[in-house]
Design an enzyme around this catalytic site. Structure first.
Site, PDB file in Angstrom:
ATOM      1  N   GLU A  45       2.638 -14.697  15.223  1.00 32.95           N
ATOM      2  CA  GLU A  45       3.207 -15.579  16.261  1.00 32.95           C
ATOM      3  C   GLU A  45       4.123 -14.806  17.201  1.00 32.95           C
ATOM      4  OE1 GLU A  45       4.574 -18.369  13.183  1.00 32.95           O
ATOM      5  OE2 GLU A  45       3.517 -19.919  14.294  1.00 32.95           O
ATOM      6  N   GLY A 102       4.462 -15.687  11.011  1.00 33.05           N
ATOM      7  CA  GLY A 102       5.418 -15.510  12.101  1.00 33.05           C
ATOM      8  C   GLY A 102       5.268 -14.156  12.786  1.00 33.05           C
ATOM      9  N   ALA A 127       7.524 -14.849   8.610  1.00 32.47           N
ATOM     10  CA  ALA A 127       8.898 -15.277   8.350  1.00 32.47           C
ATOM     11  C   ALA A 127       9.242 -14.884   6.922  1.00 32.47           C
ATOM     12  CB  ALA A 127       9.003 -16.783   8.534  1.00 32.47           C
ATOM     13  N   GLU A 150      -0.268 -19.316   6.454  1.00 31.51           N
ATOM     14  CA  GLU A 150       0.693 -20.321   5.995  1.00 31.51           C
ATOM     15  C   GLU A 150       0.069 -21.342   5.064  1.00 31.51           C
ATOM     16  OE1 GLU A 150       0.513 -19.133   9.077  1.00 31.51           O
ATOM     17  OE2 GLU A 150       2.514 -18.856   9.931  1.00 31.51           O
TER      18      GLU A 150
HETATM   19  N1  CO8 Z   1       8.671 -12.749   3.271  1.00 34.32           N
HETATM   20  C1  CO8 Z   1       9.451 -12.185   2.342  1.00 34.32           C
HETATM   21  N2  CO8 Z   1       9.092 -11.063   1.659  1.00 34.32           N
HETATM   22  C2  CO8 Z   1       7.893 -10.538   1.934  1.00 34.32           C
HETATM   23  C3  CO8 Z   1       7.030 -11.083   2.887  1.00 34.32           C
HETATM   24  C4  CO8 Z   1       7.461 -12.252   3.590  1.00 34.32           C
HETATM   25  N3  CO8 Z   1       6.743 -12.821   4.549  1.00 34.32           N
HETATM   26  N4  CO8 Z   1       5.914 -10.330   2.936  1.00 34.32           N
HETATM   27  C5  CO8 Z   1       6.075  -9.339   2.049  1.00 34.32           C
HETATM   28  N5  CO8 Z   1       7.279  -9.461   1.445  1.00 34.32           N
HETATM   29  C6  CO8 Z   1       7.829  -8.609   0.380  1.00 34.32           C
HETATM   30  C7  CO8 Z   1       7.156  -8.809  -0.969  1.00 34.32           C
HETATM   31  O1  CO8 Z   1       7.702  -9.934  -1.615  1.00 34.32           O
HETATM   32  C8  CO8 Z   1       7.459  -7.509  -1.651  1.00 34.32           C
HETATM   33  O2  CO8 Z   1       8.796  -7.554  -2.124  1.00 34.32           O
HETATM   34  P1  CO8 Z   1       9.157  -6.830  -3.528  1.00 34.32           P
HETATM   35  O3  CO8 Z   1       8.906  -5.369  -3.300  1.00 34.32           O
HETATM   36  O4  CO8 Z   1      10.603  -7.159  -3.724  1.00 34.32           O
HETATM   37  O5  CO8 Z   1       8.235  -7.412  -4.552  1.00 34.32           O
HETATM   38  C9  CO8 Z   1       7.436  -6.490  -0.522  1.00 34.32           C
HETATM   39  O6  CO8 Z   1       7.557  -7.248   0.683  1.00 34.32           O
HETATM   40  C10 CO8 Z   1       6.121  -5.738  -0.475  1.00 34.32           C
HETATM   41  O7  CO8 Z   1       5.078  -6.698  -0.420  1.00 34.32           O
HETATM   42  P2  CO8 Z   1       3.786  -6.655  -1.352  1.00 34.32           P
HETATM   43  O8  CO8 Z   1       4.097  -6.023  -2.678  1.00 34.32           O
HETATM   44  O9  CO8 Z   1       3.189  -8.010  -1.372  1.00 34.32           O
HETATM   45  O10 CO8 Z   1       2.874  -5.632  -0.511  1.00 34.32           O
HETATM   46  P3  CO8 Z   1       1.298  -5.563  -0.427  1.00 34.32           P
HETATM   47  O11 CO8 Z   1       1.007  -4.316   0.345  1.00 34.32           O
HETATM   48  O12 CO8 Z   1       0.667  -5.737  -1.737  1.00 34.32           O
HETATM   49  O13 CO8 Z   1       0.876  -6.849   0.481  1.00 34.32           O
HETATM   50  C11 CO8 Z   1       1.062  -8.363   2.348  1.00 34.32           C
HETATM   51  C12 CO8 Z   1       1.273  -6.926   1.835  1.00 34.32           C
HETATM   52  C13 CO8 Z   1      -0.431  -8.650   2.454  1.00 34.32           C
HETATM   53  C14 CO8 Z   1       1.704  -8.408   3.728  1.00 34.32           C
HETATM   54  C15 CO8 Z   1       1.720  -9.384   1.394  1.00 34.32           C
HETATM   55  O14 CO8 Z   1       3.055  -8.976   1.177  1.00 34.32           O
HETATM   56  C16 CO8 Z   1       1.748 -10.791   1.912  1.00 34.32           C
HETATM   57  O15 CO8 Z   1       0.748 -11.486   1.815  1.00 34.32           O
HETATM   58  N6  CO8 Z   1       2.930 -11.228   2.434  1.00 34.32           N
HETATM   59  C17 CO8 Z   1       3.140 -12.605   2.848  1.00 34.32           C
HETATM   60  C18 CO8 Z   1       2.380 -12.933   4.113  1.00 34.32           C
HETATM   61  C19 CO8 Z   1       2.629 -14.356   4.484  1.00 34.32           C
HETATM   62  O16 CO8 Z   1       2.333 -15.292   3.765  1.00 34.32           O
HETATM   63  N7  CO8 Z   1       3.155 -14.559   5.707  1.00 34.32           N
HETATM   64  C20 CO8 Z   1       3.451 -15.878   6.246  1.00 34.32           C
HETATM   65  C21 CO8 Z   1       4.852 -16.241   5.928  1.00 34.32           C
HETATM   66  S1  CO8 Z   1       5.202 -17.924   6.395  1.00 34.32           S
HETATM   67  C22 CO8 Z   1       5.485 -17.819   8.061  1.00 34.32           C
HETATM   68  O17 CO8 Z   1       5.478 -16.782   8.656  1.00 34.32           O
HETATM   69  C23 CO8 Z   1       5.750 -19.132   8.732  1.00 34.32           C
HETATM   70  C24 CO8 Z   1       6.224 -18.920  10.111  1.00 34.32           C
HETATM   71  C25 CO8 Z   1       7.020 -20.095  10.512  1.00 34.32           C
HETATM   72  C26 CO8 Z   1       7.722 -19.840  11.806  1.00 34.32           C
HETATM   73  C27 CO8 Z   1       8.826 -18.893  11.730  1.00 34.32           C
HETATM   74  C28 CO8 Z   1       9.940 -19.447  10.912  1.00 34.32           C
HETATM   75  C29 CO8 Z   1      11.178 -18.574  10.916  1.00 34.32           C
END
Ligand code: CO8
Length: 258
Positions: free
Chosen positions: A112, A109, A65, A132
């Site tokens: 999921e 998500g 998400a 999460e």
């Molecule tokens: N949300 C928003 N932005 C994101 C997300 C995300 N989930 N994932 C990545 N981005 C963004 C980063 O902020 C970054 O933005 P910017 O370039 O502006 O700084 C851009 O994408 C690139 O990301 P990274 O620089 O971090 O890229 P890396 O290659 O270093 O890392 C990863 C990739 C491993 C995927 C890393 O970005 C990461 O860990 N992302 C978050 C993963 C995460 O925590 N996911 C769970 C989110 S919570 C959730 O899903 C709850 C679900 C609830 C049900 C659904 C509700 C609607």
């Protein structure tokens, strides 16, 4: 219909949906999920589409998400707007078989969403996780439940409590994904499976899907009774006449409900 967060390609009798927010690893914001939901509903109502593939890009199926969008949410707003439910559950309401083709990350998500699909095909680069816990929350689109049903308590606890990612090989070993293929073949392979499914009677694929899904909702005996009634019902259809007739007459079936 014009979409800006997904790309739709219809290749009758199948359709390919690409999640398309590459700059944020396909983070699933409301706009994307609304479009996906609308698109799935339209494809489900389209008789020319018999199977659907959802994929991302080579780096990400979806990184979860959209955290930026979720950050300001409070309980009151989430409760009033029924955060998640409205758009996210369309995937599970879709009666047309849906295949998730996952390369790169499928996190939170994203994992999921993949698990809501009927079949999950992974590229070698695929990594799955429910991170999460690292954000101070828990999965919210069925992750704790579907993951546990798919891989069992031990692995689900491990993934949810540590937030670690699991690679494609481990995901196949523990039953989360049905096949692992080379990255460059992922979409073609998923489309080939979709075409194979689309080649059968739509009625037959729908009742098979319905029966398997019933296994997650009921006891063994009730599920077996459900299956048996669907089987008996299938005896009334033109397509079962055609399927059995074609087999015995050693010819290809011409399905009525294609
Ligand atoms: N949300 C928003 N932005 C994101 C997300 C995300 N989930 N994932 C990545 N981005 C963004 C980063 O902020 C970054 O933005 P910017 O370039 O502006 O700084 C851009 O994408 C690139 O990301 P990274 O620089 O971090 O890229 P890396 O290659 O270093 O890392 C990863 C990739 C491993 C995927 C890393 O970005 C990461 O860990 N992302 C978050 C993963 C995460 O925590 N996911 C769970 C989110 S919570 C959730 O899903 C709850 C679900 C609830 C049900 C659904 C509700 C609607």
């Amino acid at each position: 219909m014009n979409y800006s967060n997904i790309l739709l390609e219809k290749q009758e009798p199948v359709a390919l949906i690409r999640l398309n927010r590459p700059k944020v690893h396909n983070a699933l914001n409301n706009a994307l999920m609304s479009e996906l939901s609308e698109c799935l509903a339209a494809l489900d109502a389209d008789d020319t589409v018999r199977a659907i593939v959802i994929t991302g890009n080579e780096k990400a199926f979806a990184a979860g998400a959209d955290i930026a969008e979720m950050r300001s949410l409070d309980f009151s707003q989430a409760y009033r707007e029924e955060f998640i439910t409205a758009n996210w559950e369309q995937v599970t309401r879709c009666r047309t078989p849906v295949i998730a083709a996952v390369a790169g990350v499928a996190l939170g998500g994203g994992c999921e969403l993949a698990m809501m699909c009927d079949l999950l095909i992974a590229a070698e680069s695929a990594r799955f996780g429910q991170p999460e816990v690292k954000l101070g929350i828990l999965p919210g689109a069925g992750g704790s439940q579907r993951l546990t049903r798919a891989v069992g308590k031990a692995k689900a606890m491990d993934l949810c409590l540590t937030g670690r990612m699991m690679g494609a090989e481990e995901a196949e070993r523990c039953g989360l994904v049905s096949r692992v293929v080379a990255d460059e073949q992922l979409v073609e392979e998923a489309l080939a499976v979709a075409r194979e499914i689309a080649g059968y009677s739509a009625m037959a694929t729908m009742i098979n899907k319905e029966a398997v899904n019933q296994a997650f909702e009921t006891t063994l005996q009730a599920g077996i009774d459900y299956e048996r009634r669907l089987l008996w019902a299938s005896f009334t259809t033109e397509d079962r006449q055609e399927g059995m007739g074609a087999f015995l007459e050693k010819r290809a079936p011409a399905w009525k409900h294609r």
